[in-house]
Design a protein around this motif. Structure first.
Motif, PDB file in Angstrom:
ATOM      1  N   GLY A  97       0.778  -1.242   0.000  1.00  0.00           N
ATOM      2  CA  GLY A  97       0.000   0.000   0.000  1.00  0.00           C
ATOM      3  C   GLY A  97       0.806   1.286   0.000  1.00  0.00           C
ATOM      4  N   ASN A  98       2.122   1.199   0.102  1.00  0.00           N
ATOM      5  CA  ASN A  98       2.935   2.423   0.146  1.00  0.00           C
ATOM      6  C   ASN A  98       3.309   2.875  -1.260  1.00  0.00           C
ATOM      7  OD1 ASN A  98       4.597   0.005   0.125  1.00  0.00           O
ATOM      8  ND2 ASN A  98       6.354   1.372   0.272  1.00  0.00           N
ATOM      9  N   GLU A 137      -1.826   7.596   6.859  1.00  0.00           N
ATOM     10  CA  GLU A 137      -3.083   7.779   7.592  1.00  0.00           C
ATOM     11  C   GLU A 137      -3.273   6.695   8.643  1.00  0.00           C
ATOM     12  OE1 GLU A 137      -7.859   8.468   6.654  1.00  0.00           O
ATOM     13  OE2 GLU A 137      -6.496   7.799   5.061  1.00  0.00           O
ATOM     14  N   SER A 138      -2.997   5.443   8.275  1.00  0.00           N
ATOM     15  CA  SER A 138      -3.103   4.333   9.220  1.00  0.00           C
ATOM     16  C   SER A 138      -2.229   3.184   8.740  1.00  0.00           C
ATOM     17  CB  SER A 138      -4.559   3.859   9.359  1.00  0.00           C
ATOM     18  OG  SER A 138      -5.033   3.347   8.127  1.00  0.00           O
ATOM     19  N   ARG A 152       0.539  -3.406   6.196  1.00  0.00           N
ATOM     20  CA  ARG A 152      -0.403  -2.779   5.263  1.00  0.00           C
ATOM     21  C   ARG A 152      -0.502  -1.296   5.591  1.00  0.00           C
ATOM     22  NH1 ARG A 152      -2.833  -7.653   6.701  1.00  0.00           N
ATOM     23  NH2 ARG A 152      -2.933  -9.170   4.978  1.00  0.00           N
ATOM     24  N   HIS A 154      -1.855   2.574   4.724  1.00  0.00           N
ATOM     25  CA  HIS A 154      -2.894   3.376   4.069  1.00  0.00           C
ATOM     26  C   HIS A 154      -2.415   4.829   4.070  1.00  0.00           C
ATOM     27  CE1 HIS A 154      -5.732  -0.017   4.312  1.00  0.00           C
ATOM     28  NE2 HIS A 154      -5.203  -0.232   5.499  1.00  0.00           N
ATOM     29  N   GLU A 155      -2.050   5.315   2.888  1.00  0.00           N
ATOM     30  CA  GLU A 155      -1.528   6.667   2.769  1.00  0.00           C
ATOM     31  C   GLU A 155      -2.652   7.661   2.458  1.00  0.00           C
ATOM     32  OE1 GLU A 155       2.975   5.771   1.076  1.00  0.00           O
ATOM     33  OE2 GLU A 155       1.412   6.401  -0.309  1.00  0.00           O
ATOM     34  N   ARG A 157      -4.410  10.503   0.312  1.00  0.00           N
ATOM     35  CA  ARG A 157      -4.486  10.779  -1.119  1.00  0.00           C
ATOM     36  C   ARG A 157      -4.815  12.253  -1.314  1.00  0.00           C
ATOM     37  NH1 ARG A 157      -8.440   6.697  -3.993  1.00  0.00           N
ATOM     38  NH2 ARG A 157      -7.623   7.891  -5.767  1.00  0.00           N
TER      39      ARG A 157
END
Length: 309
Positions: A97-98, A137-138, A152, A154-155, A157
């Motif tokens: 996810g990065n 973000e998480s 995992r 979560h960036e 956007r």
């Protein structure tokens, strides 16, 4: 008829009655005495039984406590043995996810390296450390026994940028789809986003949500409407959305030099009115003649000023 009462009684009858009464009283006393002794014996028996039960349960409880201590000691010993074992050492690592944040940076923030023992690894602490990066973000970290770890990410956007002009924080910052200011624009980062200008000060830059009330929120609302993919005013055609305390929201398009004055509120209605107006001007090829467009002229009225020839 009168009841007959004998004038004389037999001699000795009163003595017999008294003897009988004494015998009854003696019998009653003997019964009370035996009853008391029986109760006393029962009380003593119950006390002895309770004492035996307490001693029995005390011994049993002591054995249980000793057993628990022994199990706990064995557990601690085996955990220490397993922590030194190579079975649970990290050998397979996956980061998902990065896009903006590099894998090496994520591992460094989380204190993760090949060979770390997964039994001793604190996933919560590592997640908290990685989440402090402004672009993240998480994050979720999952252990796959015996020796694999999956991260995992979560960036955020970005949807737009905001120009902050205050003493402590000057420069461009990214804004996500929820209106949250999250990271400063650095060299090499993508710049193809609309810019909100005219915001003089924000108490806390990163983490501030501008999608609430006020002119900055109205500017962001206009950008959100453009992000829905309308072909007349798509997001890519917006260059700048200026926030002016005296004039309200002023929009500048990428390929058109004229300003569009949107006023102070009612962005959704004015946005779709502007879409219809620009569509008509596109088809008539009259955009080159436009000097400015005022959506704040009168309610439901639009003023289109042309360039003087």
């Amino acid at each position: 008829m009168r009841k007959y009462t004998p004038k004389y009684t037999r001699p000795g009858t009163g003595r017999l009655r008294k003897s009988t009464e004494k015998l009854s009283l003696l019998t009653a006393r003997l019964k009370d005495l035996f009853s008391f002794r029986r109760k006393k014996i029962q009380t003593v028996a119950v006390a002895r039984q309770q004492k035996w039960q307490i001693g029995h349960f005390s011994k049993k409880g002591g054995l249980v406590i000793l057993a628990c201590i022994a199990v706990l000691a064995c557990g601690v010993y085996f955990r220490q043995v397993l922590q030194k074992s190579d079975i649970f050492r990290l050998s397979t690592l996956s980061v998902q996810g990065n896009q903006q944040v590099k894998k090496a940076k994520i591992l460094d923030l989380g204190g993760i390296e090949q060979g770390v023992n997964l039994l001793a690894f604190d996933t919560k602490r590592s997640e908290d450390a990685i989440s402090k990066h402004p672009w993240i973000e998480s994050v979720e970290i999952e252990r796959s026994w015996p020796s694999a770890l999956t991260i995992r990410v979560h960036e955020y956007r970005p949807l737009a940028m905001i120009n902050i002009d205050q003493e402590n924080d000057r420069g461009l910052y990214y804004v996500d789809r929820k209106g949250r200011v999250f990271a400063k624009v650095e060299k090499g980062h993508e710049l193809d986003f609309p810019v909100i200008t005219g915001v003089d000060s924000i108490e806390k830059v990163t983490g501030t949500v501008i999608a609430g009330t006020g002119l900055a929120a109205e500017a962001f609302r206009f950008i959100r409407l453009a992000s829905r993919g309308n072909p007349i005013i798509p997001l890519q055609t917006i260059s700048e959305v200026n926030v002016s305390p005296g004039k309200g929201i002023i929009v500048y398009l990428v390929d058109r030099p004229f300003p569009i004055y949107m006023g102070f509120d009612g962005m959704q209605t004015k946005y779709y009115q502007l879409v219809k107006l620009l569509d008509r001007l596109y088809r008539k090829k009259k955009l080159q003649e436009i000097r400015e467009i005022r959506m704040d002229y009168f309610k439901n009225r639009i003023l289109v000023a042309k360039v003087e020839s």
